[in-house]
Design an enzyme around this catalytic site. Structure first.
Site, PDB file in Angstrom:
ATOM      1  N   ASP A  92     -35.110 -13.010  -2.502  1.00  0.00           N
ATOM      2  CA  ASP A  92     -36.542 -12.942  -2.821  1.00  0.00           C
ATOM      3  C   ASP A  92     -37.101 -11.549  -2.537  1.00  0.00           C
ATOM      4  O   ASP A  92     -38.211 -11.397  -2.019  1.00  0.00           O
ATOM      5  CB  ASP A  92     -37.328 -13.995  -2.033  1.00  0.00           C
ATOM      6  CG  ASP A  92     -38.732 -14.217  -2.598  1.00  0.00           C
ATOM      7  OD1 ASP A  92     -38.976 -13.796  -3.733  1.00  0.00           O
ATOM      8  OD2 ASP A  92     -39.580 -14.805  -1.893  1.00  0.00           O
ATOM      9  N   TYR A  93     -36.353 -10.536  -2.890  1.00  0.00           N
ATOM     10  CA  TYR A  93     -36.791  -9.153  -2.715  1.00  0.00           C
ATOM     11  C   TYR A  93     -37.491  -8.635  -3.974  1.00  0.00           C
ATOM     12  O   TYR A  93     -37.308  -7.477  -4.370  1.00  0.00           O
ATOM     13  CB  TYR A  93     -35.606  -8.256  -2.375  1.00  0.00           C
ATOM     14  CG  TYR A  93     -35.190  -8.274  -0.928  1.00  0.00           C
ATOM     15  CD1 TYR A  93     -36.123  -8.456   0.093  1.00  0.00           C
ATOM     16  CD2 TYR A  93     -33.859  -8.076  -0.553  1.00  0.00           C
ATOM     17  CE1 TYR A  93     -35.748  -8.461   1.426  1.00  0.00           C
ATOM     18  CE2 TYR A  93     -33.483  -8.065   0.782  1.00  0.00           C
ATOM     19  CZ  TYR A  93     -34.425  -8.266   1.763  1.00  0.00           C
ATOM     20  OH  TYR A  93     -34.047  -8.252   3.092  1.00  0.00           O
TER      21      TYR A  93
END
Length: 880
Positions: free
Chosen positions: A548-549
Site C-alpha cells: 500500500d505504498y
C-alpha cells in the site's frame, strides 16, 4: 527494659509505612514475576537479558519488602542503578527513549523511600546484602556489555524465514504471474509510451450568514444576490480551448490547491518575514456550520485547503458544501450545498479543495464565465458560477457530471471523489478514491478528462483498455480493480501534460491475481497528454507493490537551478525523486537495490530490487529491538517480544500470514497527501513527514470468513482505520493492519519517538540542510489522556507546508493542534498558535486590501484522533 526480637532488632511499629512496605512488596513481586517471565520469553527469541535480571531483582526485593526487611530496599536500589547503567548504555542520553526505561523504575524508588521508616534489619541482612551484591554484579556485567552486545549482533543477522502457508481450499488463488528479475523495469529511466500503447467581521467569530439557507435540492443554491436569469447572462459558447493558456500565478492570489497547478506551495509575498512573523494575530474567523452529527459522527477528515482568486476565497467543507468568502473579512458571499448523503462517505468525509476556471472565450459578465468546480463524495463533478454560486447549466446535466457512468457495480462509499480536479489546456482531470481493501472486482481506477466549459468527456485513460480513449461501449465498463489516482495531480500548461500519482490495485496486500498492466502502472507517476489522453511516459516507484505504498503526494513542477524543467515526486517510503518533466528520466541516479523476497505468501512473485533515489531520502535506519517503546518497562517489553516474533527483514519485508510482519515505514509515510513546498528563490525544498511502522498480518480466507469480514458491496464497511480488517475479497487473504503499531491497551506506539519531522533540503543537490522533530507532547499521552508536556516529541502529522518569499514556512499537520512558522533557511521555530481543531490540512497565503493573510481551515481528523472543527481562521500582522 526494651523488648528485642530473637534476631536482635526492634519489632516494627505497625504504622502507615509498615503497611506501605507490605503493599510495595506485593507490587514489586508481581511486577518482578511479569518482567522475569516476559524476559525469559524475550531471551528465548534472541532478545535482551535485561528484563530477566530486572525481574529477578524486583521479585527478591518484593519478598523482602513484604517481610518489612531493609534488604528489600538495598536490592531494589542496586536493581535501579543497574537499570540506569543499562538504559544509558543502550540509548545514550536521548530523553524520549529513556522514558520507558527509567521513569517507572524511578517512581518505584521514590515510593520505596516512604517505606524506609518501617524497614528493619535482621541477622540475615548480611547474607542478603551479599546476595544482592552478587545480583547487582551479574546485572551490570551480563545484560549490559555482554547480552546487549549479543542483541546488537542478532539484530544485524537475518531472521529465520517462515514457510509459506498454503492458501485455503475455500478460496484458492489463481496462478500468480511470473515476475523474472530481468523484466523488472529500470527505475532510473522512465518508460516512454509508443503510439500503440497510447490510448464575518474582523477579529470576531461569525456564524454562517443568517439569510443563507440550505437548498432543498442538489440543484439549488442559496445566494446573497438574486439569481440572474439565463436570458440576461448566458451566452452560447464552444468548448474550452486546447491551446496553452497563461496559468494563474500565486502572489496576491492563491489560485490552485498547490498555489498554482505546478504545486510549488510558494508565494512571492514578503510582508510577513522571519523578523516579524512573531507578531501575527488572528484577523478574522468564521464557522461553516458543517459539523458531524448522526450518521456522520466519527467520520470527518475535511483536509480542506481554500483557494483565493480576485476578491473571493473559495472552499468546500467535509460534506462538499461550497462557500465563497470575502478574503479580507471572512464575510460569506454565497454557499452551495449539493446535499451529499452520509452513506456516500468512504473512509472519511473529505474535500481537499476546489478548482477555479475562467473561460477566455466567454463574455466577462456571462453566467459562469468564471466558475468553481469540485468533485463530491457521491462521485459528481459540479460547476458553479464564481460570482453567485449558481449551477452552470451548460456544464454536464444542469451543472453536474455523473462520474459513476461507465464504472459498473458500485455502492455508496465505494467510489468517491475527495480531491479537486486539476486544470490543463481547458481540461479538468480527475481520478477517484476507491475504498481500499474491499475486493478485487472493484470499481475502475480510470482517470478522466472533461471539458471545463461543457463537462463533456474529452478522454479517459483506462490502463486495461489502452486502445480506447473514450467511454466504454454500451453494456461495457471501465476495467475493474485497476490502480487509481485518489490524490491531487499536477499539470504543466506549456507541455500540455498532467502528472498522475497513481495508487495500487484495489487489493493492496496481495498481487497474485493482478494483470500485467496493473503491475506496470501501479504506484507510478504517469504523464498524460491532456489534449489526447495518451500516455507520454511513466516512472514506477515500487515494483509489484503489496505494501500500500501508493503515491499520495501531489507532484511539484519546478525549474531546477540548471534550468531543467523537472517534476519532484515524494513517496511514502521517504524517497524523493526528481524527473525530467518532458521525458520522465531521472535527473539523479536511482539505484535498483536488492530487497527481501522470501518469507511471504507469494515467494517468487516479489521484485528482487526496488528503486532508491540518489537525490534525497526521508527514510530512517532499519528498526532494532532497542527502538521499541512504551510508557513503562512492561509495555516496552511486550513491544520487544512482538518485534522478535514478527517477520522483519527491513524495508519491503514480504507480507506474511503465519505471523505478523513489520512494514517500515508504514502507509502514512514518509510523505503523504500534504506533499512538499519549494522555495525557488532560495533553492530550498521543505518536507514534513512521518516516521512510523505498521504491524500487519494477512488472514487466510477461511478465517476471514469466520470473522465475518465482507466487502462494502456485501454489507461490510465497519468504521475502522484503513486496512484494519479489510476483506480483500477475491484474493486468498484478508488483511489486518495496525497503523502506527499501537498498543491496544494504552494506545501508545511501539516505536520510540519522534514520529514526525520537518526537513529543509538543498534543491540543487538533495542534501539535508536541517531536520527537526515536529510537534509537541502537550495533547498526546497514554489512554488518550493529554500529557500537557510542552516538550517537542515529534507527533504523527498529515497536511503540507507552504513557503513565502519572506523566508517563512508555515505548517500545521501535527496532532498537538498547533500552527507553526519556521525559518526556511535554518528550521528555527519562529511562531506558533493553538488551533480549535486538528490542523490536518495545508494553509494558504494571499494579499487582500494591501495586507498579507495566512489562512487555515483546521477541520480535525478522525483517523489522527484530533478534534473536529468547522472554523476557518485568518492571521495577519497588526494593522498600522
Amino acid at each position: 527494659m526494651a523488648t528485642t526480637s530473637p534476631h536482635g532488632s526492634e519489632p516494627p511499629r505497625k504504622g502507615l509505612s509498615y503497611w506501605w512496605s507490605i503493599l510495595l512488596g506485593i507490587v514489586f513481586a508481581a511486577l518482578g514475576l511479569v518482567l522475569a517471565a516476559g524476559g525469559v520469553w524475550l531471551v528465548a527469541l534472541g532478545g535482551s537479558w535485561y528484563y530477566v535480571c530486572a525481574g529477578a531483582g524486583l521479585l527478591i526485593s518484593g519478598i523482602l519488602l513484604f517481610g518489612v526487611n531493609i534488604g528489600g530496599f538495598w536490592v531494589y536500589l542496586l536493581t535501579w542503578i543497574g537499570t540506569l547503567i543499562w538504559a544509558f548504555w543502550e540509548v545514550g542520553a536521548d530523553l524520549w527513549p529513556l522514558v520507558p526505561r527509567v521513569v517507572a523504575p524511578t517512581v518505584l524508588l521514590i515510593a520505596l523511600i516512604f517505606a524506609l521508616p518501617a524497614l528493619r534489619r535482621r541477622r540475615q541482612a548480611g547474607v542478603l546484602a551479599g546476595f544482592a551484591a552478587v545480583m547487582a554484579a551479574a546485572f551490570v556485567l551480563t545484560p549490559a556489555p555482554r547480552a546487549m552486545a549479543q542483541v546488537a549482533t542478532i539484530a544485524e543477522e537475518p531472521q529465520d524465514t517462515a514457510q509459506e502457508p498454503t492458501a485455503p481450499d475455500a478460496a484458492p488463488a489463481e496462478a500468480a504471474p511470473e515476475t523474472p528479475a530481468a523484466d523488472t523495469p529500470a527505475a532510473n529511466t522512465a518508460t516512454p509510451e509508443t503510439d500503440t500503447e497510447a490510448n464575518a467581521e474582523t477579529t470576531e467569530t461569525s456564524e454562517p450568514a443568517a439569510d443563507t439557507e440550505a437548498p432543498d435540492t442538489a440543484s439549488d443554491a442559496a445566494t446573497e444576490t438574486p439569481p440572474v436569469s439565463l436570458e440576461e447572462r448566458q451566452t452560447a459558447r464552444p468548448q474550452a480551448s486546447r491551446e496553452a493558456q497563461r496559468p494563474l500565478e500565486s502572489g496576491p492570489d492563491w489560485p490552485a490547491y498547490g498555489a498554482t497547478e505546478s504545486a510549488t506551495r510558494y508565494s512571492p509575498l514578503s510582508q510577513i518575514t522571519a523578523e516579524n512573523v512573531g507578531e501575527l494575530e488572528e484577523a478574522w474567523r468564521i464557522n461553516t456550520g458543517d459539523m458531524p452529527a448522526g450518521d456522520t459522527e466519527g467520520k470527518y477528515s475535511p483536509e480542506n485547503t481554500p483557494i483565493k482568486v480576485g476578491n473571493s476565497l473559495f472552499m468546500c467543507t467535509a460534506m462538499n458544501i461550497m462557500l465563497s468568502l470575502d478574503p479580507a473579512t471572512g464575510r460569506e458571499k454565497w454557499r452551495y450545498d449539493p446535499q451529499v448523503s452520509p452513506d456516500a462517505i468512504p473512509y472519511g468525509a473529505t474535500c481537499r479543495g476546489v478548482t477555479y476556471y475562467a473561460d477566455p472565450n466567454a463574455e466577462p459578465d456571462a453566467l459562469c464565465a468564471a466558475r468553481v468546480v469540485q468533485g463530491t463524495l457521491d462521485a459528481r463533478l459540479i460547476a458553479v458560477d464564481a460570482e453567485t454560486g449558481q449551477l452552470c447549466p451548460e456544464f454536464g446535466q444542469e451543472g453536474m457530471v455523473d462520474l459513476n457512468e461507465g464504472i459498473g457495480e458500485t455502492v455508496p462509499g465505494w467510489y468517491a471523489i475527495s480531491s479537486p480536479p486539476v486544470l490543463v489546456r481547458g481540461v479538468l482531470v480527475t481520478g477517484a478514491q476507491v475504498k481500499d481493501g474491499q475486493a478485487e472486482n472493484a470499481p475502475s481506477g480510470v482517470v478522466r478528462g472533461y471539458d471545463a466549459v461543457t463537462g463533456e468527456l474529452v478522454w479517459a485513460w483506462d490502463m486495461g483498455a489502452p486502445d480506447r480513449t473514450g467511454a466504454p461501449a454500451e453494456g461495457e465498463v471501465y476495467t475493474r480493480g485497476t490502480p487509481n489516482m485518489w490524490t491531487i495531480a499536477a499539470t504543466d500548461e506549456e507541455l500540455g501534460f498532467v502528472y498522475l500519482p497513481m495508487g495500487n490495485s484495489s487489493v493492496d496486500y496481495y498481487g497474485g491475481n493482478r494483470e500485467e498492466f496493473e503491475n506496470e502502472y501501479s504506484t507510478s507517476l504517469v504523464a498524460i497528454d491532456a489534449t489526447t489522453g495518451e500516455v507520454a511516459w511513466h516512472f514506477q516507484t515500487v515494483h509489484y507493490d503489496v505494501w500500500d505504498y501508493d503515491l499520495g503526494s501531489q507532484p511539484t513542477l519546478i525549474d531546477m537551478p540548471d534550468g531543467t524543467r523537472a517534476v519532484i515526486l515524494p513517496s511514502k517510503q521517504g524517497q524523493i525523486y526528481v524527473l525530467n518533466a518532458e521525458t520522465g528520466e531521472s535527473l539523479f541516479p536511482v539505484e535498483e537495490r536488492e530487497v527481501p523476497t522470501t518469507g511471504g505468501v507469494e515467494d517468487g512473485n516479489y521484485s528482487p530490487t526496488q528503486p532508491y533515489s540518489g537525490y534525497a531520502s526521508l527514510a530512517k535506519p532499519r528498526l532494532e529491538e532497542k527502538d521499541m517503546w512504551g510508557m513503562s518497562p512492561i509495555d516496552q517489553l511486550w513491544c520487544r517480544i512482538q518485534f522478535r516474533r514478527a517477520n522483519y527483514k527491513g524495508e519491503y519485508t514480504p507480507p506474511s500470514a503465519d505471523r505478523p510482519w513489520i512494514q517500515y515505514p508504514g502507509y502514512n509515510g514518509g510523505s503523504d497527501w500534504g506533499s512538499i513546498a519549494v522555495d525557488p528563490e532560495r533553492g530550498i525544498l521543505i518536507a514534513n513527514y512521518n516516521d512510523m511502522p505498521n504491524f500487519n498480518q494477512l488472514i487466510p480466507r477461511d478465517k476471514a470468513d469466520e470473522m465475518g469480514l465482507r466487502p462494502i458491496n456485501e454489507g461490510g464497511n465497519p468504521p475502522a482505520a484503513e486496512g484494519a480488517g479489510d476483506p480483500q475479497a477475491g484474493s486468498p487473504y484478508a488483511i489486518n493492519v495496525n497503523a502506527g503499531w499501537r498498543l491496544g491497551f494504552t494506545g501508545m506506539l511501539c516505536k520510540e519517538p519522534p514520529y514526525g519531522w520537518i526537513r529543509g533540503i538543498d534543491l540543487a543537490t538533495g542534501e539535508t540542510l536541517w531536520d527537526h522533530p515536529l510537534g509537541s507532547a502537550v495533547n498526546n499521552g497514554p489512554f488518550g489522556i493529554p500529557s500537557m508536556l510542552p516538550m517537542t516529541i515529534g507527533t504523527p502529522n498529515n497536511g503540507g507546508p507552504i513557503i513565502t518569499a519572506g523566508g517563512v514556512a508555515f505548517v500545521a499537520a501535527t496532532t498537538d493542534n498547533r500552527f507553526r512558522a519556521f525559518d526556511v533557511e535554518t528550521g528555527e521555530e519562529l511562531w506558533q498558535t493553538e488551533l480549535p481543531g486538528g490542523g490536518q490540512t495545508t494553509p494558504i497565503t494571499y494579499e487582500a486590501d494591501g495586507r498579507q493573510f495566512v489562512v487555515i481551515a483546521p477541520g480535525g481528523h478522525h483517523f489522527m484522533e484530533t478534534p473536529v472543527s468547522d472554523a476557518v481562521i485568518a492571521y495577519a500582522l497588526p494593522q498600522q
